[in-house]
Design an enzyme around this catalytic site. Structure first.
Site, PDB file in Angstrom:
ATOM      1  N   ASP A   1      -5.462  -5.188   6.204  1.00 25.52           N
ATOM      2  CA  ASP A   1      -6.678  -4.737   5.533  1.00 25.52           C
ATOM      3  C   ASP A   1      -7.622  -5.911   5.295  1.00 25.52           C
ATOM      4  O   ASP A   1      -8.826  -5.842   5.568  1.00 25.52           O
ATOM      5  CB  ASP A   1      -6.300  -4.074   4.207  1.00 25.52           C
ATOM      6  CG  ASP A   1      -7.468  -3.301   3.599  1.00 25.52           C
ATOM      7  OD1 ASP A   1      -8.493  -3.124   4.270  1.00 25.52           O
ATOM      8  OD2 ASP A   1      -7.337  -2.856   2.443  1.00 25.52           O
TER       9      ASP A   1
ATOM     10  N   ASP B   1      -2.432 -17.153   5.779  1.00 22.16           N
ATOM     11  CA  ASP B   1      -3.519 -17.997   5.276  1.00 22.16           C
ATOM     12  C   ASP B   1      -4.040 -18.929   6.366  1.00 22.16           C
ATOM     13  O   ASP B   1      -5.253 -19.145   6.500  1.00 22.16           O
ATOM     14  CB  ASP B   1      -3.089 -18.783   4.031  1.00 22.16           C
ATOM     15  CG  ASP B   1      -1.690 -19.346   4.120  1.00 22.16           C
ATOM     16  OD1 ASP B   1      -0.880 -18.833   4.893  1.00 22.16           O
ATOM     17  OD2 ASP B   1      -1.385 -20.306   3.383  1.00 22.16           O
TER      18      ASP B   1
ATOM     19  N   LYS C   1       3.759 -13.788   6.105  1.00 24.74           N
ATOM     20  CA  LYS C   1       3.938 -14.812   5.074  1.00 24.74           C
ATOM     21  C   LYS C   1       5.437 -15.016   4.861  1.00 24.74           C
ATOM     22  O   LYS C   1       5.952 -15.060   3.745  1.00 24.74           O
ATOM     23  CB  LYS C   1       3.237 -14.393   3.777  1.00 24.74           C
ATOM     24  CG  LYS C   1       3.134 -15.507   2.723  1.00 24.74           C
ATOM     25  CD  LYS C   1       2.222 -16.648   3.144  1.00 24.74           C
ATOM     26  CE  LYS C   1       2.082 -17.660   2.015  1.00 24.74           C
ATOM     27  NZ  LYS C   1       1.312 -18.854   2.440  1.00 24.74           N
TER      28      LYS C   1
ATOM     29  N   TYR D   1       0.808  -1.211   0.000  1.00 26.44           N
ATOM     30  CA  TYR D   1       0.000   0.000   0.000  1.00 26.44           C
ATOM     31  C   TYR D   1       0.850   1.275   0.000  1.00 26.44           C
ATOM     32  O   TYR D   1       0.307   2.384  -0.001  1.00 26.44           O
ATOM     33  CB  TYR D   1      -0.937   0.015   1.210  1.00 26.44           C
ATOM     34  CG  TYR D   1      -2.165  -0.851   1.046  1.00 26.44           C
ATOM     35  CD1 TYR D   1      -2.203  -1.894   0.123  1.00 26.44           C
ATOM     36  CD2 TYR D   1      -3.281  -0.639   1.829  1.00 26.44           C
ATOM     37  CE1 TYR D   1      -3.316  -2.692  -0.007  1.00 26.44           C
ATOM     38  CE2 TYR D   1      -4.406  -1.435   1.703  1.00 26.44           C
ATOM     39  CZ  TYR D   1      -4.426  -2.464   0.790  1.00 26.44           C
ATOM     40  OH  TYR D   1      -5.540  -3.251   0.655  1.00 26.44           O
TER      41      TYR D   1
END
Length: 372
Positions: A261, A237, A204, A133
């Site tokens: 987000d 995830d 991640k 972002y």
């Protein structure tokens, strides 16, 4: 002798937004004022409506007002999809140094959700300024994009971009030690201040070893300074699956920008949807409080949408201003109206076409009545 007590007013910018924003702003302001806290509001515009007149969706006087008051309550603002128009929300956070986004996801009895039995009470702490972002993007078909791809492919690495610049867009994902340190500290400080038991760092790092990996290493190091708060880490995830299966196991989650987000919307879904999701954007020199949801322009002027998220954002604002008693009373009033289920908007009724549903302003009035 006559005594007169003068309340010292807090100065707050009220950004009225567009779409349903102005009516939501009116409802939230009404409820904040009903707590009795003295607020000197400075009403300012932003969004697609003012863009038609001013040539910009975010006039300089609006930014100047927030810089002056150092506190804003912002109604939803439209961000068109797939155009060169950058998000006003993202711009405000970066321009004002609002590096942390705090998004509580709390279940209130009476809200319709499949997860009611879990009594969800999570807090998402999202980094606001880095990650994808940050907006460091290169457009397909531009010469600078081709040059960037050629440069990357010339480096002594087996990591290559296998498609050409004429058909490839590129986004850069910067994550720094300093940015990671301050957001992780923010999460632990929030947990300590609010009696929370655990912080979970979400990442991640198994795939993005040099960006998310750096974030995770930093989080693990900072966690060592907070022996009174439990710490754990989860791959993003897996975190999403865990939240759907057993959200009651989690407390404060701290995440880089993009994951924050996405997961905050998941968290909102657990407690009834975006209409129940307030947010606070915090930095060293100011704070902007906003609902997580968008401006819903198709409902503009219909006095129909749920005002709870922005009213609860006003509650977070009161806490930030040191008015904790007023904030607690406002939250209790909201919870009471929701639990009764009478004076609530259509989306909070058992059936969305329920004729007893009230409008935006009527729900706000019911909350004000509880406060009085």
């Amino acid at each position: 002798m006559n005594w007169r007590i003068e309340l010292i007013a807090h100065h707050v910018t009220l950004i009225t937004g567009d779409g349903t924003g102005p009516e939501l702003a009116q409802a939230a302001r009404k409820c904040v004022d009903a707590t009795g806290v003295a607020i000197e509001w400075d009403d300012r515009e932003a969004g697609v409506d003012v863009m038609e007149r001013a040539g910009t969706p975010l006039p300089e006087e609006t930014i100047a007002s927030v810089r002056r008051t150092k506190c804003a309550l912002k109604a939803p603002i439209t961000t068109p999809v797939g155009t060169g128009f950058r998000s006003i929300n993202v711009f405000l956070r970066q321009e004002l140094g609002l590096f942390a986004c705090i998004r509580p996801c709390k279940y209130y009895p009476g809200v319709r959700t499949f997860f009611a039995e879990h009594n969800v009470d999570l807090v998402i702490v999202r980094e606001n300024t880095e990650d994808l972002y940050a907006g460091v993007e290169f457009e397909a078909g531009k010469s600078e994009t081709s040059k960037l791809i050629e440069f990357i492919n010339s480096l002594p690495s087996d990591r290559k971009i296998k498609t050409g610049g004429e058909e490839t867009g590129v986004s850069i994902k910067p994550i720094s030690i300093s940015g990671s340190e301050r957001i992780v500290r923010c999460a632990f400080d929030y947990a300590r201040k609010n009696g929370r038991r655990k912080v979970t760092a979400v990442h991640k790092a198994n795939i993005m070893k040099y960006s998310d990996g750096l974030y995770l290493q930093t989080a693990q190091r900072i966690a060592g300074e907070y022996a009174d708060i439990e710490f754990e880490e989860r791959i993003v995830d897996n975190m999403c699956m865990q939240l759907v299966q057993k959200p009651e196991l989690y407390d404060v989650l701290v995440l880089p920008n993009l994951y924050g987000d996405i997961v905050s919307d998941l968290g909102a879904g657990l407690v009834g949807g975006l209409g129940m999701a307030p947010g606070a954007n915090l930095g060293p020199d100011g704070a902007v409080f906003e609902a997580t949801h968008g401006s819903a322009p198709k409902y503009k002027g219909q006095n129909k949408v749920n005002p709870t998220a922005l009213i609860l954002s006003g509650m977070l604002m009161l806490r930030h201003l040191g008015e904790r008693d007023a904030a607690d009373r406002l939250e209790q009033a909201v919870a009471s109206v929701i639990a009764e289920g009478k004076s609530v908007t259509y989306d909070m009724k058992p059936h969305r076409d329920d004729p007893t549903a009230v409008g935006t302003q009527e729900m706000a009035e019911a909350i004000c009545a509880k406060l009085r």
